[in-house]
Design a protein around this motif. Sequence first.
Motif, PDB file in Angstrom:
ATOM      1  N   VAL A 307       0.833  -1.204   0.000  1.00 51.43           N
ATOM      2  CA  VAL A 307       0.000   0.000   0.000  1.00 51.43           C
ATOM      3  C   VAL A 307       0.868   1.255   0.000  1.00 51.43           C
ATOM      4  O   VAL A 307       0.612   2.212  -0.744  1.00 51.43           O
ATOM      5  CB  VAL A 307      -0.946   0.002   1.213  1.00 51.43           C
ATOM      6  CG1 VAL A 307      -1.711   1.319   1.288  1.00 51.43           C
ATOM      7  CG2 VAL A 307      -1.913  -1.171   1.132  1.00 51.43           C
ATOM      8  N   LEU A 308       1.899   1.256   0.832  1.00 57.23           N
ATOM      9  CA  LEU A 308       2.786   2.420   0.884  1.00 57.23           C
ATOM     10  C   LEU A 308       3.471   2.672  -0.450  1.00 57.23           C
ATOM     11  O   LEU A 308       3.626   3.821  -0.885  1.00 57.23           O
ATOM     12  CB  LEU A 308       3.840   2.223   1.980  1.00 57.23           C
ATOM     13  CG  LEU A 308       3.348   2.308   3.426  1.00 57.23           C
ATOM     14  CD1 LEU A 308       4.464   1.911   4.381  1.00 57.23           C
ATOM     15  CD2 LEU A 308       2.866   3.722   3.737  1.00 57.23           C
ATOM     16  N   LEU A 309       3.859   1.608  -1.143  1.00 50.27           N
ATOM     17  CA  LEU A 309       4.526   1.760  -2.431  1.00 50.27           C
ATOM     18  C   LEU A 309       3.587   2.357  -3.470  1.00 50.27           C
ATOM     19  O   LEU A 309       3.976   3.225  -4.254  1.00 50.27           O
ATOM     20  CB  LEU A 309       5.051   0.402  -2.904  1.00 50.27           C
ATOM     21  CG  LEU A 309       5.950   0.433  -4.144  1.00 50.27           C
ATOM     22  CD1 LEU A 309       7.196   1.268  -3.884  1.00 50.27           C
ATOM     23  CD2 LEU A 309       6.324  -0.978  -4.574  1.00 50.27           C
ATOM     24  N   MET A 310       2.334   1.917  -3.471  1.00 51.00           N
ATOM     25  CA  MET A 310       1.352   2.466  -4.401  1.00 51.00           C
ATOM     26  C   MET A 310       1.152   3.968  -4.153  1.00 51.00           C
ATOM     27  O   MET A 310       1.093   4.765  -5.095  1.00 51.00           O
ATOM     28  CB  MET A 310       0.015   1.726  -4.261  1.00 51.00           C
ATOM     29  CG  MET A 310       0.037   0.292  -4.761  1.00 51.00           C
ATOM     30  SD  MET A 310      -1.517  -0.577  -4.389  1.00 51.00           S
ATOM     31  CE  MET A 310      -2.706   0.454  -5.238  1.00 51.00           C
ATOM     32  N   GLU A 311       1.043   4.347  -2.897  1.00 49.70           N
ATOM     33  CA  GLU A 311       0.835   5.758  -2.566  1.00 49.70           C
ATOM     34  C   GLU A 311       2.022   6.619  -2.985  1.00 49.70           C
ATOM     35  O   GLU A 311       1.857   7.694  -3.571  1.00 49.70           O
ATOM     36  CB  GLU A 311       0.570   5.909  -1.073  1.00 49.70           C
ATOM     37  CG  GLU A 311      -0.760   5.322  -0.619  1.00 49.70           C
ATOM     38  CD  GLU A 311      -0.941   5.423   0.877  1.00 49.70           C
ATOM     39  OE1 GLU A 311       0.060   5.713   1.570  1.00 49.70           O
ATOM     40  OE2 GLU A 311      -2.070   5.214   1.350  1.00 49.70           O
ATOM     41  N   THR A 312       3.211   6.163  -2.674  1.00 51.00           N
ATOM     42  CA  THR A 312       4.399   6.963  -2.990  1.00 51.00           C
ATOM     43  C   THR A 312       4.643   7.031  -4.497  1.00 51.00           C
ATOM     44  O   THR A 312       5.084   8.078  -5.000  1.00 51.00           O
ATOM     45  CB  THR A 312       5.635   6.372  -2.299  1.00 51.00           C
ATOM     46  OG1 THR A 312       5.773   4.976  -2.636  1.00 51.00           O
ATOM     47  CG2 THR A 312       5.515   6.493  -0.796  1.00 51.00           C
ATOM     48  N   GLU A 313       4.355   5.955  -5.230  1.00 53.26           N
ATOM     49  CA  GLU A 313       4.533   5.990  -6.678  1.00 53.26           C
ATOM     50  C   GLU A 313       3.573   6.992  -7.319  1.00 53.26           C
ATOM     51  O   GLU A 313       3.920   7.687  -8.277  1.00 53.26           O
ATOM     52  CB  GLU A 313       4.352   4.599  -7.267  1.00 53.26           C
ATOM     53  CG  GLU A 313       5.532   3.667  -6.996  1.00 53.26           C
ATOM     54  CD  GLU A 313       5.310   2.272  -7.550  1.00 53.26           C
ATOM     55  OE1 GLU A 313       4.135   1.952  -7.895  1.00 53.26           O
ATOM     56  OE2 GLU A 313       6.285   1.512  -7.631  1.00 53.26           O
TER      57      GLU A 313
END
Length: 548
Positions: A307-313
Amino acid sequence: MKNLLTMMLLLLLLTACNKQEQPKYTIGISQCSADIWREKQNAELRMGAYFQGNVELKFAAAYDSDERQVQQIDSLVESGIDLLIVAPNQVQTISPAIDRAYDKGIPVIVFERKTSSRKYTALISADNYEMGHVMGEHIVNRLHAAGTILEIKGLEGSSPAIERHNGFMDAIKEAKNISVAASLQGDWTEESALRATRAWLDANPTAHVDYVFAHNDRMAMGARKALQESRRLTADGRQPLYCGIDGLPGKNGGIQLVRDSVLDASYIYPTHGDQLIDLAVRILKGEPHEKETMMQSALVTEANAKVLLMETEEMMRQSARLDQLHDKADTYLHALDNQRVINWLALSIIVLLVIVFVLFYLYHLRKVTLQRERVVNTLWNLPTEPIATAPTGTDETAENQAAADNVADSEPAKSLLTDNMAPAATEGTVAAPAPQEQDDAPAAVSYFIAHFKEVIEKRLQDSDLSVDDLAADMSLSRVQLYRKVKAVTGSSPVELLRTARLNRAYQLLLTTDKSVSEVAYEVGFTAPSYFTKCFKEEYGMVPGEVRK
């Protein structure tokens, strides 16, 4: 009339500009190193400066060299920056350079790392002790309170390395079956961890490691590479686990490495370059701000990494779009600037004509005032000693009488004497002089001027000195003093007081090494800024230029 013309000139200049320019701030950025974390932060700093619209950034990277960072900080300060943002490489060695900048009146924001003094305007950082502590608790849970840990520390002497180590050790000290095999010294780079781990494995061929805690993700990857090369496993034959700190987004960033199970955990260490610029501009504008600010951060594990990776991308994509918009806006503004140049050329003719007219007017105005200035200068070049009465026929009497005649021959002095003379005697009779006649004779006028100068010079340092005070010292009323001084010099007592103060200040600047502020206070000015304004009006230059 002069003020009216000046206002007209300023109005035309402002109209020609087409818009009111905001203050331009120059901010120096001193990075202790250059890596992916700082590249992300530098991009955020540039974006923050773009949104502010009136900020210029000067970047310097020390590449982990204390000597280079000290030189870069001093160079940024000498270049005339308005504010310094700095991440110190090491606490003790960089702090003196930061202190020097702060002592010169430059606001300083210390970010990410701390200094050994309190000489900074603001500190903005994450809680490195808390990071180390949370990581220690996570490792204890993952090892079920039993196992061997290898620690890879950050740059020796840097505040993040010190605080992360302390937090980690405090978190694991209660776990009796947890041991630290070694705390190896790195310098934040993957290569330093690779070398240190290889050397430790060679020196301890039978040692086993269950978990590697590195002070950042890159060093965790360096230790992982060394352990995989040696094929060293845990005591029960499993692959060791690894964790670090930074939790960067993007390809091969800490969040992706956790999602792909390359690392067991990471910790987001926020960059917040835009927040740094916002804080810097608030400081430069004199707005309220916190002395110390701690940024929020979070643990990254397999459970939340996706989830964090999706948000930061998504945030990175939006940032890239903003960069594109920035480029388009720059192109548009460039075309607008070209059009503004054409407008400037048209309006410049009008402005130049007004300037020529104003200069012509000021030239004639200056000619009119030259006579009054010569009278004032003559007054202040007289000796400070009062003129005493000497026996008739002596050389001293002749000299005093000549000096008095020079003053008395001026029209203002004659007017003063005429006003105070007794009624004239009738033709053919010899009239005895009235009592006032002795007081207002030329020698008495010279004595009055010298005495007035002496009274002023004795009280130049008194910033509260008023015309009433001067009149009292001269044993006159305020009206009498004003009339007499005005008649002789054409200037008021207040104008002569200011002239005396500025003359004394000029001499002090030439003959002493006192600062401008010290000179201003010594000659009776209550504010150095007002002193500078008066000095420039009198001499056509600021006080600091006298010694040049």
